[in-house]
Design an enzyme around this catalytic site. Structure first.
Site, mmCIF file in Angstrom:
data_model
loop_
_atom_site.group_PDB
_atom_site.id
_atom_site.type_symbol
_atom_site.label_atom_id
_atom_site.label_comp_id
_atom_site.label_asym_id
_atom_site.label_seq_id
_atom_site.Cartn_x
_atom_site.Cartn_y
_atom_site.Cartn_z
ATOM 1 C CG HIS A 1 -2.026 1.215 1.606
ATOM 2 N ND1 HIS A 1 -3.641 0.718 1.797
ATOM 3 C CD2 HIS A 1 -2.007 2.349 0.446
ATOM 4 C CE1 HIS A 1 -3.854 1.874 1.812
ATOM 5 N NE2 HIS A 1 -3.085 3.007 1.225
ATOM 6 C CG HIS B 1 -1.390 5.939 -2.064
ATOM 7 N ND1 HIS B 1 -2.772 6.046 -2.727
ATOM 8 C CD2 HIS B 1 -1.370 6.069 -0.582
ATOM 9 C CE1 HIS B 1 -4.375 5.689 -1.936
ATOM 10 N NE2 HIS B 1 -3.151 5.315 -0.754
ATOM 11 N NE ARG C 1 -24.384 -1.371 25.168
ATOM 12 C CZ ARG C 1 -24.306 -0.231 26.537
ATOM 13 N NH1 ARG C 1 -23.914 -1.619 27.552
ATOM 14 N NH2 ARG C 1 -24.448 0.868 26.542
ATOM 15 C CG ASP D 1 2.463 7.247 9.729
ATOM 16 O OD1 ASP D 1 2.350 6.336 11.148
ATOM 17 O OD2 ASP D 1 2.444 8.065 9.475
ATOM 18 C CG ASP E 1 -1.540 5.135 2.979
ATOM 19 O OD1 ASP E 1 -2.117 5.890 2.529
ATOM 20 O OD2 ASP E 1 -2.484 5.339 3.881
HETATM 21 ZN ZN ZN Z 1 -6.417 5.572 2.839
#
Ligand code: ZN
Length: 397
Positions: A65, A67, A229, A250, A276
């Protein structure tokens, strides 16, 4: 080094799937690991080895993952920029990259998927991860809310077709119309269905897993918190043994104690540390775009210019490794598994990569005593750091 040459590394601490060994030896030939021995037997004079005494060798990191990085984006970059991003992370130990897009117009995503698929064919990338647009408006984080849509299987199919076999993962919110059906479609097509950016409750999340979802996209971030709950998606994804949970290590996205909780809840085999990361990783503070949205990066923290949502990270996986060892206090072989073998297995690549084992691709990260990267080998070739190893006199081993 030519492909046919045999490279022998000796004297290092090796982080093997079975544990850590001191004074080990690795031989590499034609891009593959051909021998692992530990401890090194006394010099037999058969092959000169590079002396890595005092250093630690771990398998190359697998980021499922991410970018972008190095000032470049997988979502919108040109081929040259995509290579820049991959090389930036490679210099920090990531030898296998699944490139993540963000929410965009379907036609734009299809066009970029075509370009990314060429780089998958070239071996620069290991696949494409579509994060959005099939996600919840309530949990969209740094995704443009105007471009979100329900996971209509016909649209999902269009993205997969545009990827020409290179799509590896799609993150979606299972509670949306078509969510469960799309998870089934993804599984049928051999693509990982990941649950994330979701407002789903506990039962709907479990229904998504029952339909075939096997990844939790950055667990905790962009989903409802645990209620006493209303356990919600976090508890469902942590407890189901079929699910690998991504964690962004991170120190910004998650408190270290929450990371500990996930380690304990999911166990060593079901956590994948991811970055990410967006374009600023390995590049620096400044003003960037994440898809169509403006992002400001200050002191290494990326936030949307409007609203201030966290917008990806500037993390590299060497830093995630170091944090997991030094801050969370986890054993080296556990951390290595979370950065290499677990994501490799989830991606269906663990027969080729993800651990220091004979027959696997020679993807190695050499770390110093502070767990800083000294050198990185990918496919048997030093990608960075070869110059730092030249003063290490070859010895007969
Ligand atoms: Zn995301």
């Amino acid at each position: 080094m030519t492909d046919a040459e045999r490279t022998v590394l000796a004297g290092a601490r090796l982080v093997l799937p079975t544990g850590v060994v001191e004074n080990g030896k690795i031989a590499v030939e034609n891009g593959r690991i051909t021998e692992i021995a530990a401890p090194v037997t006394p010099p037999d004079g058969t092959a000169p080895a590079l002396d890595l005494t005092g250093l630690t060798v771990v398998p190359g990191f697998v980021d499922m993952h991410v970018h972008g990085g190095g000032g470049a984006s997988y979502h919108s970059g040109t081929a040259e920029q995509i290579i820049t991003a991959a090389h930036t992370h490679l210099a920090h130990g990531t030898t296998t990259t699944v490139a993540s897009t963000v929410t965009g117009e379907i036609d734009d995503l299809c066009r970029q998927a075509g370009l990314l698929s060429e780089l998958v064919e070239d071996g620069v990338l290991a696949g494409i991860h579509f994060e959005g647009p099939f996600i919840s408006t309530n949990r969209c984080g740094a995704h443009d809310p105007d471009l979100l849509r329900d996971p209509d299987p016909a649209v999902v199919r269009k993205l997969l077709d545009a990827s020409r076999g290179a799509a590896r993962m799609v993150t979606l919110a299972p509670e949306l119309d078509g969510g469960i059906e799309s998870i089934r479609l993804l599984v049928e097509r051999g693509v990982i269905a990941a649950i994330g950016h979701t407002d789903a409750g506990y039962d709907t999340t479990l229904a998504g897993v029952a339909a075939g979802a096997t990844v939790a996209t950055h667990l905790f971030n962009a989903m409802p918190a645990v209620g006493h709950r209303t356990p919600g998606p976090i508890v469902a994804l942590l407890e189901d043994e079929r699910v690998t949970v991504e964690l962004i290590g991170d120190g910004v996205h998650l408190h270290p104690s929450v990371v500990d909780l996930a380690f304990r809840g999911a166990g060593a085999e079901r956590v994948a540390l991811v970055t990410d990361a967006m374009d600023a990783a390995g590049f620096g503070d400044g003003d960037y775009m994440l898809g169509p949205l403006a992002v400001k990066v200050r002191e290494g923290v990326a936030r949307l210019a409007e609203g201030g949502s966290i917008a990806g990270s500037t993390l590299t996986l060497d830093v995630a490794f170091k944090r997991a060892v030094t801050i969370n206090g986890l054993p080296l072989e556990t951390v290595s598994r979370m950065l290499s073998l677990n994501p490799a297995r989830q991606l269906g690549l663990s027969d080729r990569i993800g651990s220091l084992e004979v027959g696997k691709r020679a993807d190695l990260v050499v770390l110093d005593e502070q767990y800083e990267v000294v050198a990185v080998m990918r496919d048997g070739v030093w990608a960075v750091g070869a110059d730092k190893l030249t003063d290490r006199v070859p010895v007969a081993r």
